[in-house]
Scaffold this motif. Structure first.
Motif, PDB file in Angstrom:
ATOM      1  N   LEU B  89       3.981 -64.483  56.022  1.00  0.00           N
ATOM      2  CA  LEU B  89       3.279 -64.751  56.983  1.00  0.00           C
ATOM      3  C   LEU B  89       1.944 -65.273  57.065  1.00  0.00           C
ATOM      4  CD1 LEU B  89       4.303 -63.874  60.060  1.00  0.00           C
ATOM      5  CD2 LEU B  89       3.175 -61.505  59.785  1.00  0.00           C
ATOM      6  N   PHE B  90       1.431 -65.033  55.826  1.00  0.00           N
ATOM      7  CA  PHE B  90      -0.018 -65.586  55.780  1.00  0.00           C
ATOM      8  C   PHE B  90      -0.424 -66.530  54.658  1.00  0.00           C
ATOM      9  CE2 PHE B  90      -0.074 -60.879  57.221  1.00  0.00           C
ATOM     10  CZ  PHE B  90      -0.529 -60.843  58.434  1.00  0.00           C
ATOM     11  N   GLU B  91      -1.257 -67.343  55.069  1.00  0.00           N
ATOM     12  CA  GLU B  91      -1.586 -68.396  54.100  1.00  0.00           C
ATOM     13  C   GLU B  91      -2.648 -67.792  53.138  1.00  0.00           C
ATOM     14  OE1 GLU B  91      -1.391 -71.922  53.955  1.00  0.00           O
ATOM     15  OE2 GLU B  91      -0.040 -71.978  55.880  1.00  0.00           O
TER      16      GLU B  91
ATOM     17  N   LEU C  23       1.146 -55.405  56.652  1.00  0.00           N
ATOM     18  CA  LEU C  23       1.195 -56.806  57.606  1.00  0.00           C
ATOM     19  C   LEU C  23       0.036 -56.565  58.604  1.00  0.00           C
ATOM     20  CD1 LEU C  23       5.076 -57.400  57.884  1.00  0.00           C
ATOM     21  CD2 LEU C  23       3.300 -58.875  56.634  1.00  0.00           C
ATOM     22  N   LEU C  24       0.084 -55.585  59.242  1.00  0.00           N
ATOM     23  CA  LEU C  24      -0.793 -55.151  60.259  1.00  0.00           C
ATOM     24  C   LEU C  24      -2.132 -55.084  60.183  1.00  0.00           C
ATOM     25  CD1 LEU C  24       1.269 -52.644  62.447  1.00  0.00           C
ATOM     26  CD2 LEU C  24       0.736 -55.018  63.096  1.00  0.00           C
ATOM     27  N   LEU C  33       7.121 -58.907  67.520  1.00  0.00           N
ATOM     28  CA  LEU C  33       8.286 -58.471  66.786  1.00  0.00           C
ATOM     29  C   LEU C  33       8.858 -59.712  65.865  1.00  0.00           C
ATOM     30  CD1 LEU C  33       9.953 -55.906  66.656  1.00  0.00           C
ATOM     31  CD2 LEU C  33      11.448 -56.583  68.700  1.00  0.00           C
ATOM     32  N   GLU C  34       8.793 -60.783  66.785  1.00  0.00           N
ATOM     33  CA  GLU C  34       9.643 -61.783  65.881  1.00  0.00           C
ATOM     34  C   GLU C  34       8.968 -61.997  64.533  1.00  0.00           C
ATOM     35  OE1 GLU C  34       8.686 -62.234  69.340  1.00  0.00           O
ATOM     36  OE2 GLU C  34      10.307 -61.279  69.808  1.00  0.00           O
ATOM     37  N   GLU C  35       7.377 -61.996  64.596  1.00  0.00           N
ATOM     38  CA  GLU C  35       6.893 -62.180  63.466  1.00  0.00           C
ATOM     39  C   GLU C  35       6.946 -61.266  62.528  1.00  0.00           C
ATOM     40  OE1 GLU C  35       2.993 -64.559  64.854  1.00  0.00           O
ATOM     41  OE2 GLU C  35       3.011 -62.549  65.683  1.00  0.00           O
ATOM     42  N   LEU C  36       7.240 -60.048  62.905  1.00  0.00           N
ATOM     43  CA  LEU C  36       7.548 -58.883  61.941  1.00  0.00           C
ATOM     44  C   LEU C  36       8.809 -59.208  61.301  1.00  0.00           C
ATOM     45  CD1 LEU C  36       6.062 -55.776  64.012  1.00  0.00           C
ATOM     46  CD2 LEU C  36       5.181 -57.071  61.720  1.00  0.00           C
ATOM     47  N   VAL C  37       9.962 -59.583  61.988  1.00  0.00           N
ATOM     48  CA  VAL C  37      11.609 -59.696  61.615  1.00  0.00           C
ATOM     49  C   VAL C  37      11.241 -60.967  60.358  1.00  0.00           C
ATOM     50  CG1 VAL C  37      13.329 -60.907  62.155  1.00  0.00           C
ATOM     51  CG2 VAL C  37      12.540 -59.104  63.802  1.00  0.00           C
TER      52      VAL C  37
END
Lengths: 259, 200, 200
Positions: B89-91, C23-24, C33-37
């Protein structure tokens, strides 16, 4: 076999191409010697040598001369102020100084290796850079103010602007045409006249306009302008009258073009 | 697992610890003890006790959020076990593609800073302009005044982001490099041998 | 209090919940939710269960970190009980005074308000856009309806914060401007008249 040196292909941070092109660019100042990694060139050359079975002494010699020159060029570039300082050192002192610098650089290389390893270890540790999504908005706070500042601000806005004197704008600025007519009339009466004498007593602005009128007349081919020397009086004569006279009566030949 | 949690909720530092959690989760940078003292209006000793409790709660293996002592302060980061998910998710723009030249330059700034570009060039033997520019852009080093005298060169030092990226509690956590000191003597001897050979 | 925690540590979604925590805490935007998936490579239903557990763990009164569902997704924020400490953390240094442009503008709004931007600009002889925006941001002036007629310009008046900062009990306590004009209309006329003289 000298081309073994000049054709040497280099792939450095600051340059990619044959050695002789690099030399050309350095000599033309298109690349700064300080940008060039000399060790990289040496490594490339040694690798090239290793690829060949026989030792090419000519190439080695040429390479040594060139790389030594480049090193000197670079050293001068990197330490312009220290040239004198270093040349005054005894060989032992110079070696000491050089060793100190090499050791320092070596320490930094070690530090860089350590940092690289550290970076590798920390690759698995993520953290947020920048503000949190729900961070509070920073509030701007103002110290206690006096209401009199409001009064001052409005009073400043209520002051009539000072009357700006425009007198300096009211310079007499006579039209060029006025002088054109005046000089034409003059040349009807006299074959020639002295510009300085004619404009004497006029303001600088008027004199400037009068001179513009002269240029105008000359452009039209109506007059000839002459001056015996710099700062000598400017003489004006009719263009059709190619013979003019100097003050002492000598006859002088003028054309409009000669001035 | 229940013990420290019960401790937090029954201990008088409980509320303080919650306040510190809140501060750390919204802070943009690691918070120093002084900043925590100021924000919580509490005293340093109690804050350190609270941080101890939080360190117990937010640690690898137990939580996805990990309390780190880093860059002279305290900060929350992600647990290492979540690295893979984070990477999706993160760069990591700060350290991505950091060149050897940039690493050597940042090492010099970290150990010798504040230090100017000409000084860096003198040590590395190569102009440092582009490495310095790239490090400034990444936020790993920043300007720190000028050398004395008129027209003195700008000097640089490493930022707290540098400490964070390299996971350093402070610059004091950099390893000592004195042990390479013997190299200097060895190098000098070699140089002198070369000089003597040439002279003879 | 123990139930959800035991659930987390024994339930198979335990690890997933920790990953989501991680992540948060790294995200600088709310995560959907999509990003978490995408990041967890897990399925949406399990993620929602994990979020439910996290919501229980990170909630007001229980934790300083609070999981919030906002427009853009999920994000960690600070607990309300820590609001004061957070405000102190983000406090900017007190500014000593206003710029001349801001002072003139706020003075005009105080004495002549409600007043529109075009009118302020006419009196000051320069555009008032940035001064007005900065005063609104500071909370010293706020919108107060529009000038009559279609497309009438927004008008502004000073706020109660303005009264506090300038130590006024009410606008009636503003110092009199007798040398400019006896009442609002006279002051306005005088200022406009001078502005016109200045412009000509």
């Amino acid at each position: 076999m000298a081309s073994a040196v000049r054709d040497l292909e280099l792939d450095l941070d600051a340059f990619e191409g044959p050695f002789d092109l690099l030399l050309t660019l350095l000599l033309k100042d298109a690349i700064q010697p300080s940008e060039i990694d000399m060790a990289g060139i040496v490594v490339a050359f040694v690798e090239r040598l290793a690829e060949r079975d026989e030792l090419d002494l000519d190439a080695c010699g040429e390479f040594l001369v060139l790389i030594a020159a480049l090193l000197e060029l670079k050293a001068r570039h990197l330490f312009p102020d220290e040239e004198a300082e270093l040349s005054e050192l005894e060989p032992e002192e110079a070696a000491e100084e050089l060793a100190r610098r090499l050791a320092e650089y070596r320490r930094m290389k070690h530090a860089a290796v350590w940092l690289r390893e550290r970076l590798e270890e920390e690759k698995g540790r993520f953290f947020r850079i920048g503000p949190a999504p729900l961070a509070p908005e920073p509030e701007r706070r103002l110290a206690q103010q006096s209401p009199l500042r409001l009064v001052e601000a409005l009073q400043a806005l209520a002051v009539e602007p000072p009357h700006v004197s425009l007198s300096h704008m009211a310079l007499r600025f006579p039209p060029v045409g006025q002088f054109v007519e005046r000089f034409r009339a003059l040349l009807l009466r006299r074959r020639r006249f002295d510009f300085d004498a004619e404009v004497q007593g006029l303001s600088r602005v008027e004199q400037a306009v009068a001179f513009l009128a002269l240029l105008e007349l000359r452009k039209e081919g109506e007059i000839a302008i002459s001056q015996a020397a710099a700062f000598a009086p400017i003489r004006i004569s009719r263009a059709d009258d190619t013979i003019t006279y100097s003050d002492d009566g000598r006859m002088l030949q003028w054309t409009a073009r000669s001035a | 697992m229940d013990r420290p949690l019960r401790l937090i909720s029954s201990n008088p530092v409980d509320e303080l610890a919650r306040t510190i959690e809140a501060l750390l989760v919204v802070a943009s940078q690691p918070l120093t003890l002084e900043e925590l003292v100021e924000a919580t209006a509490d005293d340093a000793e109690r804050i350190e006790i609270a941080l101890g409790l939080l360190g117990e709660r937010y640690r690898e293996g137990r939580s996805g959020i990990v309390l780190q002592k880093v860059a002279g302060g305290y900060a929350f980061g992600a647990a290492r076990e979540a690295a893979e998910a984070c990477a999706r998710l993160f760069e990591r723009p700060v350290e991505r593609g950091l060149s050897q030249a940039a690493l050597e330059t940042v090492a010099i700034v970290a150990y010798l800073g504040p230090v100017s570009r000409p000084e860096i060039a003198r040590i590395r033997g190569v102009a440092a302009d582009s490495a310095v520019a790239s490090l400034v852009e990444r936020g790993l080093i920043s300007e720190a005044g000028r050398e004395s005298g008129p027209g003195g060169a700008v000097r640089y030092r490493v930022t707290s982001l540098f400490e964070r990226v390299f996971g350093l509690e402070s610059l004091a956590a950099l390893p000592r490099l004195d042990d390479i000191g013997e190299d200097q003597a060895a190098i000098r001897d070699r140089l002198l041998q070369v000089a003597e050979a040439r002279a003879s």
